[in-house]
Motif scaffolding. Structure first.
Motif, PDB file in Angstrom:
ATOM      1  N   ASN A 130     -96.985 -20.336  39.638  1.00 10.75           N
ATOM      2  CA  ASN A 130     -97.373 -20.641  38.261  1.00 10.75           C
ATOM      3  C   ASN A 130     -96.839 -19.664  37.224  1.00 10.75           C
ATOM      4  N   VAL A 131     -96.486 -18.453  37.645  1.00 14.18           N
ATOM      5  CA  VAL A 131     -96.020 -17.435  36.700  1.00 14.18           C
ATOM      6  C   VAL A 131     -94.548 -17.103  36.906  1.00 14.18           C
ATOM      7  N   VAL A 132     -94.164 -16.794  38.138  1.00 16.63           N
ATOM      8  CA  VAL A 132     -92.795 -16.346  38.417  1.00 16.63           C
ATOM      9  C   VAL A 132     -91.797 -17.492  38.318  1.00 16.63           C
ATOM     10  N   ARG A 133     -92.070 -18.598  38.994  1.00 14.06           N
ATOM     11  CA  ARG A 133     -91.098 -19.702  39.037  1.00 14.06           C
ATOM     12  C   ARG A 133     -90.734 -20.244  37.658  1.00 14.06           C
ATOM     13  N   GLN A 168    -107.484  -6.888  30.401  1.00 10.78           N
ATOM     14  CA  GLN A 168    -106.319  -7.226  29.581  1.00 10.78           C
ATOM     15  C   GLN A 168    -105.594  -8.453  30.143  1.00 10.78           C
ATOM     16  N   PRO A 169    -106.208  -9.620  30.056  1.00 12.14           N
ATOM     17  CA  PRO A 169    -105.515 -10.830  30.532  1.00 12.14           C
ATOM     18  C   PRO A 169    -104.442 -11.263  29.542  1.00 12.14           C
ATOM     19  N   THR A 170    -103.475 -12.008  30.026  1.00 14.59           N
ATOM     20  CA  THR A 170    -102.486 -12.662  29.169  1.00 14.59           C
ATOM     21  C   THR A 170    -102.506 -14.155  29.488  1.00 14.59           C
ATOM     22  N   GLU A 171    -101.775 -14.926  28.714  1.00 10.42           N
ATOM     23  CA  GLU A 171    -101.743 -16.371  28.974  1.00 10.42           C
ATOM     24  C   GLU A 171    -101.122 -16.670  30.329  1.00 10.42           C
ATOM     25  N   GLN A 172    -100.166 -15.826  30.742  1.00 10.22           N
ATOM     26  CA  GLN A 172     -99.504 -16.051  32.032  1.00 10.22           C
ATOM     27  C   GLN A 172    -100.288 -15.434  33.194  1.00 10.22           C
ATOM     28  N   ARG A 173    -101.063 -14.400  32.892  1.00  8.00           N
ATOM     29  CA  ARG A 173    -101.707 -13.667  33.991  1.00  8.00           C
ATOM     30  C   ARG A 173    -103.194 -13.467  33.724  1.00  8.00           C
ATOM     31  N   LEU A 208     -95.413  -9.262  47.382  1.00 10.22           N
ATOM     32  CA  LEU A 208     -96.651  -8.616  46.941  1.00 10.22           C
ATOM     33  C   LEU A 208     -97.353  -9.404  45.835  1.00 10.22           C
ATOM     34  N   ILE A 209     -96.714 -10.457  45.342  1.00  8.41           N
ATOM     35  CA  ILE A 209     -97.300 -11.292  44.295  1.00  8.41           C
ATOM     36  C   ILE A 209     -98.056 -12.446  44.955  1.00  8.41           C
ATOM     37  N   PRO A 210     -99.302 -12.705  44.570  1.00  8.11           N
ATOM     38  CA  PRO A 210    -100.052 -13.822  45.175  1.00  8.11           C
ATOM     39  C   PRO A 210     -99.306 -15.149  45.033  1.00  8.11           C
ATOM     40  N   THR A 211     -99.525 -16.037  45.979  1.00  3.88           N
ATOM     41  CA  THR A 211     -98.816 -17.316  45.999  1.00  3.88           C
ATOM     42  C   THR A 211     -99.004 -18.098  44.702  1.00  3.88           C
ATOM     43  N   SER A 212    -100.248 -18.127  44.199  1.00  6.73           N
ATOM     44  CA  SER A 212    -100.514 -18.889  42.977  1.00  6.73           C
ATOM     45  C   SER A 212     -99.697 -18.353  41.808  1.00  6.73           C
ATOM     46  N   ASP A 213     -99.547 -17.035  41.715  1.00  3.49           N
ATOM     47  CA  ASP A 213     -98.763 -16.447  40.629  1.00  3.49           C
ATOM     48  C   ASP A 213     -97.269 -16.637  40.850  1.00  3.49           C
TER      49      ASP A 213
END
Length: 448
Positions: free
Chosen positions: A261-264, A343-348, A253-258
């Motif tokens: 760039n975020v999960v890995r 509410q963005p964050t640096e990771q998201r 359910l998480i987009p490929t880019s995230d």
């Protein structure tokens, strides 16, 4: 939380004492009259029986509370409203022959609120007393009060209230209250996950939370919240439990880019599930991972917005997002402005879509920006109540649909639409300003 007074509705009854549903085909005027009569009856009951509770000269029973006080009441009235009191006062229990009855589990404040409800149908409730009232209403089987309190719990509590109530439900083994807390947390999952108290959840509660398909949260945000929970608890929680927690994240359910760039970079994702998620995005028809991983959450964005110029613009929510309409009847010149908090964050980063159209081709444009400075009352101007600082002009078109992103970069916030970006300093709150000059205009805004 402010105190709220709620009133139990009165059911219409026939002469036989049963609820009368046979009059549903009467005219609307009759229905209005019946409603008015019902309200008058409720007021009459409150003003008639309410003072009796304060009149100690008429009391025929005294309750001794857990904090040592004595509270007087009338046997008949409390028995009529509570099956437990009825069995206690008119059944075969030893209390039926006593004039003083010990209630070792009920404090004076809670008992007074319960009795007030039995006498008047009204109850004063706030976040500080909701647990005690729910406990008392359950214990004495006052079903109508339970209904009112549960409705208050679901609609009126704030996220900050839920964590101490959750702890009470666990400490006292109130399974019914624990389930209510989980339901509230599911419905407000996005706010719950961003609260600092989320890090203090037990692994058992966190696993129950992450298992649910009813969570109103994006999977990206859930993953990052669980990462923060792990950082806070890694010295106390066994690795086997941590593994179970991260297996409840639905990575497809998480987009490929995230994912990349975020999960890995966190190195916290279950390797097998992470690989299966990437394959799912590439070849969804050939997905062979766990089926529960691709069950969608019930995510619906909760829009935090402010209508700055209510005389100029109407704002409504739809399943697809916000609908902002510039009032067609306005004749004075001036802009219409609605603020949507992000509410963005640096990771998201926050991704959004904006579509607008106009019914004429006169000097119209929409500004999407990040910063809004509202004038003080001393310099207030009804036409121009504030100033938009920075922005991206989507002018020169009468109909447009585009996507954009709000992201954090160092000490700045970057707003991007297409290949155009604006950079502004970080402030306490980040807004997208939907700025409309043209009457008869409509904007549709949604998060992606």
């Amino acid at each position: 939380m402010s105190e709220e007074t709620t009133t139990a509705p009165l059911a219409k009854r026939s002469r036989s004492g049963r609820t009368d549903a046979s009059r549903a085909d009467k005219t609307s005027s009759t229905a209005e009259l019946s409603t008015s009569t019902s309200m008058q009856a409720s007021t009459w009951c409150s003003t008639t029986f309410g003072p009796l509770l304060e009149d100690s000269s008429t009391h025929d029973i005294v309750f001794k509370t857990s904090d040592g006080d004595s509270v007087g009441a009338h046997r008949l009235i409390v028995a009529a409203g509570s099956p437990v009191f009825r069995a206690m006062l008119y059944g075969n229990m030893r209390e039926s022959s006593q004039k003083e009855i010990d209630l070792p589990t009920t404090d004076t404040e809670t008992l007074n609120k319960l009795l007030t409800f039995l006498y008047t149908g009204k109850v004063d409730v706030d976040s500080d007393c909701i647990v005690q009232l729910l406990e008392g209403a359950h214990y004495f089987d006052i079903a109508s009060l339970v209904t009112i309190l549960v409705d208050f719990f679901r609609k009126s509590l704030m996220v900050k209230d839920i964590f101490p109530i959750l702890e009470i439900s666990i400490d006292k083994s109130f399974d019914w209250l624990f389930e209510l807390c989980l339901e509230f947390m599911y419905n407000h999952a996005e706010e719950v996950a961003h609260d600092e108290n989320f890090r203090s959840l037990s692994s058992k509660v966190l696993i129950s939370f992450c298992k649910s398909s009813d969570l109103n949260i994006r999977e990206n945000d859930l993953f990052l919240a669980v990462v923060e929970w792990y950082k806070h608890n890694q010295d106390q929680v066994p690795e086997t439990v941590v593994k179970i927690v991260f297996q409840e994240i639905r990575y497809p359910l998480i987009p490929t880019s995230d994912l990349v760039n975020v999960v890995r970079p966190t190195k916290m994702a279950d390797p097998g599930l992470y690989t299966a998620a990437l394959e799912y995005h590439l070849f969804p028809d050939k997905y062979e991972g766990p089926q529960n991983q691709i069950i969608p959450r019930k995510y619906q964005p909760r829009y935090l917005y402010k209508n700055v110029t209510p005389g100029f613009v109407d704002v409504s929510e739809s399943p697809e997002g916000l609908v902002i309409t510039r009032n067609h009847h306005m004749t004075r010149q001036g802009y219409a402005l609605c603020l949507v908090q992000v509410q963005p964050t640096e990771q998201r980063p926050v991704h959004f879509k904006i579509a607008f159209k106009f019914r004429s081709h006169n000097g119209h444009h929409v500004l999407v920006t990040r910063s809004y400075l509202q004038y003080s009352d001393s310099v207030r101007n009804d036409l121009y109540p504030g100033e938009v600082i920075g922005g991206i002009d989507l002018a020169k078109q009468w109909e447009c649909e585009c996507v954009g992103t709000v992201s954090i970069r160092g000490e700045s916030v970057v707003t991007t639409i297409g290949d155009v970006s604006k950079v502004t300093p970080i402030e306490n709150e980040i807004y997208l300003c939907l700025h409309m000059y043209e009457p008869n205009a409509e904007i549709r805004f949604s998060f992606l």
